[in-house]
Design an enzyme around this catalytic site. Structure first.
Site, PDB file in Angstrom:
ATOM      1  N   HIS A 338       0.849  -1.191   0.000  1.00 51.11           N
ATOM      2  CA  HIS A 338       0.000   0.000   0.000  1.00 51.11           C
ATOM      3  C   HIS A 338       0.880   1.235   0.000  1.00 51.11           C
ATOM      4  O   HIS A 338       2.008   1.211   0.506  1.00 51.11           O
ATOM      5  CB  HIS A 338      -0.918   0.006   1.229  1.00 51.11           C
ATOM      6  CG  HIS A 338      -2.012   1.014   1.153  1.00 51.11           C
ATOM      7  ND1 HIS A 338      -1.868   2.291   1.645  1.00 51.11           N
ATOM      8  CD2 HIS A 338      -3.249   0.943   0.604  1.00 51.11           C
ATOM      9  CE1 HIS A 338      -2.987   2.967   1.415  1.00 51.11           C
ATOM     10  NE2 HIS A 338      -3.831   2.182   0.780  1.00 51.11           N
ATOM     11  N   ASP A 397      -7.890  -5.101  -0.215  1.00 55.17           N
ATOM     12  CA  ASP A 397      -8.357  -5.907  -1.344  1.00 55.17           C
ATOM     13  C   ASP A 397      -8.070  -7.391  -1.175  1.00 55.17           C
ATOM     14  O   ASP A 397      -8.745  -8.224  -1.785  1.00 55.17           O
ATOM     15  CB  ASP A 397      -7.728  -5.405  -2.649  1.00 55.17           C
ATOM     16  CG  ASP A 397      -8.143  -3.989  -2.981  1.00 55.17           C
ATOM     17  OD1 ASP A 397      -9.356  -3.733  -2.985  1.00 55.17           O
ATOM     18  OD2 ASP A 397      -7.266  -3.146  -3.202  1.00 55.17           O
TER      19      ASP A 397
END
Length: 461
Positions: A338, A397
Site C-alpha cells: 500500500h 483488497d
C-alpha cells in the site's frame, strides 16, 4: 482491439493492419527516456523519492496513518484510518456492540463532520430511503436499452445521465450539492443492481429480476434484498456487508479516485461529472478493481499449486507472479502492499477477522487459508525477486473479495460495491473542495520535445 467499421466496407483484417501501421507510426515519435523523469526531478505518480505522497492539499475529512517520519526516516506503525477524528475501528466496533447498521452513520459523519444524534440518524436514514428510486423511465431508457458488460462503466454513464433529470444540475451552492450528494448516495445501489440485472440478461443470457426496495431496510439490506432472486438474506450477512461498506467509505484525499473527484471539482464542473470521474478511476485494477484481481489471482494459485498447505510451493508460485511468468503476467501480487500503510492496513485486519469467522467450517475455509498463506509469504517473495527489503502488508483488497464471495455476491459486483461505498467519501471531498479549494488543480509537465520546422504537405516524405 479494432474499430467497428464494417458499415464502411472495411474488412476486419484490413482494419487491424491499418491500426498496426498507425501504432508503428506512433512508436517512431513518442519515446520518452525513463532517465528524463529523474533528470527533471519529476515525482512520478505524485510520490516523493522516499515513497511519501506529494502534499496537494489539506482536509478535515480523513486521516490515513501508516508510518512515522523521524529525522527523515520512515518508521512503520500499525495503520489507522480516521473519519473526521473518529477511528474507523471504533466506529465498526460500536455498531457491532450495539447490533445495528452503521454505513449511513459513517456517511453522515463524512458529509457533515460529526457523529449524528439518534434523531438525526433516523431522519438521515429516512431521507436516503425516500431517495432510492430512480427517475421515471430512467432504468428502461438509460440502463436496459444499453447494457454494459462492465457494471462500473454503466454506473458512470448512469451518473452522468442523471444530469439530464436534474433541473438545477449546474448549481454548485452548498445546499444544492448536498442535495445532489444525498440523492447519488441513495441511488448508487439501485443503479448498481439494475445494471447487474441488465448485464445478466443481455450478456449472460440469464433471467433478470427487479425488486422494489423496502423503506425500512438499510443500504446493506437493500443491496442483498434487491440483488438476490429470492430476496432472502440473513442479518449476519447484511451486517457483514454493512461493515465492508463502512471500511470502504473513505480513504483520504490522495487516493486516485478521490483526487480525480477533487480535480474535476476544482474546475467548477457539475456534481455528476465529478462523481463519474471517481467511478472511472476506481475501476482500474491498480485501485478499486484490485479486489476482483485478487480473486482472479487466487484462481491461478488454486489451479497451479498442487499442495495448498506447502509453503515452499506457494512461495515459488508467488515468485513466478512477480517475475511475470504466471497469472496475468502483470508482475503483481494483488492485495499486497500500500502507498501509505506499512505494517498493517486496519481495513484488512477487520475484514480478515470477520472473513475468518464466517469461513470456518464452510466450503471457503481452505481458500481463506490460502489467502492467509499469500499474506504470510508475499513479503519474502518480494525480497527475493525484487531485492526490496521494505515492509509490506496486506491491503483491504486481499480479503474484501473473499468476504464478497462468502456473501454470494458475483465477482462483477466486487468493484461496483466499492464504488457504492466510496461515493460518501467522494461527495464529502467534493463539498470540501468547493468550499475551501479556491483554485483549479493544475500540476506541471516538463515538455522535452524540440522545435521542428513546418513542412508543406507535398514536401513530406
Amino acid at each position: 482491439m479494432t474499430f467497428s467499421s464494417a458499415k464502411y466496407g472495411v474488412a476486419p483484417e484490413e482494419e487491424r493492419a491499418d491500426i498496426h501501421i498507425l501504432c508503428e507510426e506512433y512508436g517512431k515519435y513518442n519515446h520518452i527516456d525513463p532517465a528524463a523523469f529523474e533528470r527533471y526531478q519529476v515525482k512520478r505518480g505524485l510520490r516523493n523519492a522516499d515513497g511519501t505522497g506529494v502534499m496537494a492539499g489539506v482536509t478535515n475529512i480523513c486521516n490515513v496513518h501508516g508510518y512515522i517520519v523521524d529525522e527523515g526516516e520512515r518508521t512503520p506503525v500499525d495503520g489507522q484510518l480516521i473519519y473526521r477524528g473518529v477511528n474507523v475501528e471504533d466506529l465498526v466496533s460500536g455498531c457491532k456492540r450495539e447490533d445495528r447498521y452503521g454505513f449511513e452513520e459513517a456517511v453522515y459523519l463524512l458529509l457533515f463532520g460529526n457523529l449524528p444524534t439518534k434523531s438525526q440518524l433516523i431522519e438521515f436514514r429516512t431521507l436516503l430511503a425516500q431517495t432510492r428510486e430512480l427517475p421515471d423511465t430512467f432504468t428502461e431508457d438509460m440502463i436496459l436499452k444499453a447494457p454494459s458488460p462492465n457494471i462500473m462503466n454503466k454506473m458512470a454513464r448512469s451518473v452522468l445521465a442523471l444530469y439530464s433529470y436534474d433541473d438545477n444540475a449546474d448549481d454548485t451552492s452548498l445546499e444544492n450539492v448536498i442535495r445532489q450528494s444525498i440523492e447519488l448516495i441513495a441511488r448508487m445501489p439501485t443503479i448498481m443492481v439494475s445494471a447487474y440485472q441488465a448485464k445478466r440478461r443481455f450478456y449472460d443470457r440469464k433471467s433478470m429480476y427487479f425488486h422494489p426496495p423496502r423503506a425500512e431496510h438499510s443500504i446493506a439490506q437493500t443491496i442483498l434484498y434487491t440483488m438476490r432472486s429470492d430476496k432472502v438474506f440473513t442479518e449476519e450477512e447484511a451486517k457483514l456487508l454493512d461493515m465492508c461498506m463502512i471500511l470502504h467509505a473513505e480513504h483520504g484525499g490522495g487516493n486516485n479516485s478521490t483526487f480525480a473527484t477533487r480535480v474535476l471539482t476544482s474546475s467548477g464542473t457539475d456534481t455528476y461529472a465529478a462523481i463519474a470521474a471517481g467511478i472511472g478511476a476506481l475501476k482500474g485494477p491498480l485501485h478499486g478493481g484490485a479486489n476482483a484481481k485478487v480473486m482472479e489471482m487466487l484462481g491461478y494459485i488454486k489451479e497451479n499449486v498442487k499442495d495448498w498447505h506447502n509453503d515452499d510451493e506457494i512461495a515459488e508460485y508467488l515468485s513466478k507472479l512477480l517475475r511475470k511468468e504466471a497469472g496475468d503476467r502483470s508482475g503483481k501480487i494483488y492485495g499486497m502492499g500500500h502507498a501509505v500503510y506499512t505494517k498493517s492496513d486496519p481495513r484488512a485486519r477487520i475484514l480478515k477477522a470477520n472473513a475468518m469467522r464466517m469461513a470456518e467450517n464452510s466450503e471457503y475455509a481452505e481458500e481463506f487459508k490460502l489467502l492467509e498463506a499469500v499474506e504470510r509469504l508475499a513479503p519474502q517473495a518480494f525480497s527475493a525477486v525484487k531485492g526490496d527489503k521494505k515492509m509490506i502488508c496486506a491491503n483491504v483488497d486481499l480479503y474484501s473479495g473473499m468476504v464478497y464471495k462468502i456473501l454470494r455476491i458475483p465477482p462483477e459486483l466486487y468493484t461496483p460495491l466499492f464504488a457504492t461505498s466510496r461515493i460518501g467519501g467522494w461527495c464529502a471531498h467534493r463539498v470540501e473542495e468547493l468550499l475551501t479549494g479556491g483554485r483549479i488543480i493544475r500540476p506541471a509537465y516538463k515538455a522535452i520535445s524540440h522545435l521542428k520546422e513546418y513542412v508543406p504537405l507535398e514536401d513530406r516524405g
